[in-house]
Scaffold this motif. Sequence first.
Motif, PDB file in Angstrom:
ATOM      1  N   LEU A 172      24.282 -41.295 -53.109  1.00 10.14           N
ATOM      2  CA  LEU A 172      25.013 -42.455 -52.961  1.00 10.14           C
ATOM      3  C   LEU A 172      26.060 -42.556 -53.978  1.00 10.14           C
ATOM      4  O   LEU A 172      25.936 -42.326 -54.997  1.00 10.14           O
ATOM      5  CB  LEU A 172      24.115 -43.600 -52.996  1.00 10.14           C
ATOM      6  CG  LEU A 172      24.827 -45.049 -52.889  1.00 10.14           C
ATOM      7  CD1 LEU A 172      25.299 -45.212 -51.586  1.00 10.14           C
ATOM      8  CD2 LEU A 172      23.612 -46.179 -53.302  1.00 10.14           C
ATOM      9  N   GLU A 173      27.379 -42.741 -53.369  1.00  8.81           N
ATOM     10  CA  GLU A 173      28.558 -42.986 -54.462  1.00  8.81           C
ATOM     11  C   GLU A 173      28.603 -44.405 -54.986  1.00  8.81           C
ATOM     12  O   GLU A 173      28.702 -45.295 -54.030  1.00  8.81           O
ATOM     13  CB  GLU A 173      29.828 -42.696 -53.506  1.00  8.81           C
ATOM     14  CG  GLU A 173      31.089 -42.734 -54.374  1.00  8.81           C
ATOM     15  CD  GLU A 173      31.127 -41.786 -55.555  1.00  8.81           C
ATOM     16  OE1 GLU A 173      30.890 -42.395 -56.716  1.00  8.81           O
ATOM     17  OE2 GLU A 173      31.437 -40.614 -55.229  1.00  8.81           O
ATOM     18  N   THR A 174      28.215 -44.443 -56.184  1.00  8.44           N
ATOM     19  CA  THR A 174      28.265 -45.617 -56.673  1.00  8.44           C
ATOM     20  C   THR A 174      29.581 -46.036 -57.285  1.00  8.44           C
ATOM     21  O   THR A 174      29.816 -47.127 -58.025  1.00  8.44           O
ATOM     22  CB  THR A 174      27.065 -45.939 -57.824  1.00  8.44           C
ATOM     23  OG1 THR A 174      27.318 -44.888 -58.801  1.00  8.44           O
ATOM     24  CG2 THR A 174      25.854 -45.339 -57.275  1.00  8.44           C
ATOM     25  N   TYR A 175      30.472 -45.000 -57.600  1.00  8.43           N
ATOM     26  CA  TYR A 175      31.844 -45.216 -58.251  1.00  8.43           C
ATOM     27  C   TYR A 175      31.681 -45.640 -59.692  1.00  8.43           C
ATOM     28  O   TYR A 175      31.821 -44.788 -60.654  1.00  8.43           O
ATOM     29  CB  TYR A 175      32.652 -46.284 -57.682  1.00  8.43           C
ATOM     30  CG  TYR A 175      32.976 -46.151 -56.449  1.00  8.43           C
ATOM     31  CD1 TYR A 175      33.888 -44.942 -55.736  1.00  8.43           C
ATOM     32  CD2 TYR A 175      32.281 -46.707 -55.133  1.00  8.43           C
ATOM     33  CE1 TYR A 175      34.024 -45.001 -54.552  1.00  8.43           C
ATOM     34  CE2 TYR A 175      32.490 -46.388 -54.013  1.00  8.43           C
ATOM     35  CZ  TYR A 175      33.241 -45.578 -53.394  1.00  8.43           C
ATOM     36  OH  TYR A 175      33.452 -45.170 -52.125  1.00  8.43           O
ATOM     37  N   ALA A 176      30.797 -46.555 -60.194  1.00 11.44           N
ATOM     38  CA  ALA A 176      30.800 -46.780 -61.552  1.00 11.44           C
ATOM     39  C   ALA A 176      29.992 -45.586 -62.236  1.00 11.44           C
ATOM     40  O   ALA A 176      30.112 -45.432 -63.375  1.00 11.44           O
ATOM     41  CB  ALA A 176      30.153 -48.269 -61.660  1.00 11.44           C
ATOM     42  N   PHE A 177      29.110 -45.193 -61.708  1.00 12.43           N
ATOM     43  CA  PHE A 177      28.162 -44.417 -62.225  1.00 12.43           C
ATOM     44  C   PHE A 177      27.943 -42.956 -61.461  1.00 12.43           C
ATOM     45  O   PHE A 177      27.074 -42.308 -61.566  1.00 12.43           O
ATOM     46  CB  PHE A 177      26.797 -44.653 -62.216  1.00 12.43           C
ATOM     47  CG  PHE A 177      26.469 -46.140 -62.941  1.00 12.43           C
ATOM     48  CD1 PHE A 177      26.422 -46.193 -64.154  1.00 12.43           C
ATOM     49  CD2 PHE A 177      26.444 -47.551 -62.018  1.00 12.43           C
ATOM     50  CE1 PHE A 177      26.379 -47.472 -64.884  1.00 12.43           C
ATOM     51  CE2 PHE A 177      26.244 -48.612 -62.730  1.00 12.43           C
ATOM     52  CZ  PHE A 177      26.363 -48.703 -64.062  1.00 12.43           C
ATOM     53  N   GLY A 178      28.898 -42.569 -60.727  1.00 14.36           N
ATOM     54  CA  GLY A 178      29.048 -41.438 -60.052  1.00 14.36           C
ATOM     55  C   GLY A 178      28.237 -41.415 -58.757  1.00 14.36           C
ATOM     56  O   GLY A 178      27.592 -42.400 -58.166  1.00 14.36           O
ATOM     57  N   ARG A 179      27.561 -40.148 -58.241  1.00 13.47           N
ATOM     58  CA  ARG A 179      26.994 -40.202 -57.193  1.00 13.47           C
ATOM     59  C   ARG A 179      25.522 -39.918 -57.744  1.00 13.47           C
ATOM     60  O   ARG A 179      25.140 -39.217 -58.455  1.00 13.47           O
ATOM     61  CB  ARG A 179      27.201 -38.983 -56.331  1.00 13.47           C
ATOM     62  CG  ARG A 179      28.660 -39.132 -55.742  1.00 13.47           C
ATOM     63  CD  ARG A 179      28.611 -37.902 -54.568  1.00 13.47           C
ATOM     64  NE  ARG A 179      29.983 -38.104 -53.839  1.00 13.47           N
ATOM     65  CZ  ARG A 179      30.328 -37.416 -52.846  1.00 13.47           C
ATOM     66  NH1 ARG A 179      29.686 -36.260 -52.569  1.00 13.47           N
ATOM     67  NH2 ARG A 179      31.768 -37.767 -52.326  1.00 13.47           N
ATOM     68  N   VAL A 180      24.596 -40.632 -57.166  1.00 11.66           N
ATOM     69  CA  VAL A 180      23.219 -41.101 -57.313  1.00 11.66           C
ATOM     70  C   VAL A 180      22.388 -40.283 -56.368  1.00 11.66           C
ATOM     71  O   VAL A 180      22.456 -40.937 -55.079  1.00 11.66           O
ATOM     72  CB  VAL A 180      22.718 -42.327 -57.615  1.00 11.66           C
ATOM     73  CG1 VAL A 180      21.203 -42.317 -58.012  1.00 11.66           C
ATOM     74  CG2 VAL A 180      23.389 -42.933 -58.630  1.00 11.66           C
TER      75      VAL A 180
END
Length: 319
Positions: free
Chosen positions: A136-144
Amino acid sequence: MAVRLLGIAFVTGFLAAAAVGPAAIPLLRRLKFGQAIRDEGPAWHAGKAGTPTMGGVIFIVAALFGAFLLAMPSAELYLVAFAFLGSGVIGGLDDGIKIALRRNLGLTPLQKLAAQGLLAAVFFRQYVATGFSTALETYAFGRVELGAAYFFVVLLLFLSATNAVNLTDGLDGLAAGAMLLASAAYAVLAWYGSRFDLAIFNAALAGALGGFLLYNAHPARVFMGDTGSLALGGALAASALLTKTELLLVWLGGLFVIEALSVILQVASFKLRGRRIFRMSPLHHHFELVGWSEWQVVLAFWAAEAVLAFSAVAWAIGR
């Protein structure tokens, strides 16, 4: 080259929908596929009763024709086409039951949830089997990385996108025009992400919706029905998943989010406080009831979606 090919896809979808409409609308009328108008809607909408529905078949056929004519066969093309067509079939069943039983309720909520859950499960299985990312692309924390839990992201996007587009489809041309803008935005995003076949699909869909608006703009000669609105929601969800913009969809498709939130807030406020926030929900009906004409509401909402969609694209490309 990109602009030219996407332009060709847009024009192909537009011309295909424009050509299908004159044959499809009389057929839907002869089959007595007339729209039932909900009793709690604005009183002046009663005049729309009997307008042919299930017109979503016009842009479904046109978009798929344009996409498969111009794009190379690929996993991403088959996945978005499956989501688009499969969601349209669920909507078609919903419309068919309404027409056959002469009522404004088609599939029950549980039946619709089960059908959409099955569609999401098949999509997820093929998505994983063809090697697409379950992060999942979270933007703030990168991809999880979510692994199998990513299925719940897929399910949530399918359920939320289809229902949000369905709620937006309440005025002539509103959902079609808003989705044209969202599809055009996803055509650009997909191209910049090297998802060329997905970009062509979205360009063809945007064009098909433009052709559909020749018959769906006020005063509408045909409605898309759940056949169309659910198909559009499926395409929107699949486009977000394949471009890894799952969270960005809230911004890019902001008009659909606002329309859905207006219903949620209205129901919650009435149940908790016994008071309504809006004169009527979804939000487009509120503006009708405060004195805006149908065209004023539609144009203002199209403008809002244009700003949301293309500011989201500019942000995503620029980051």
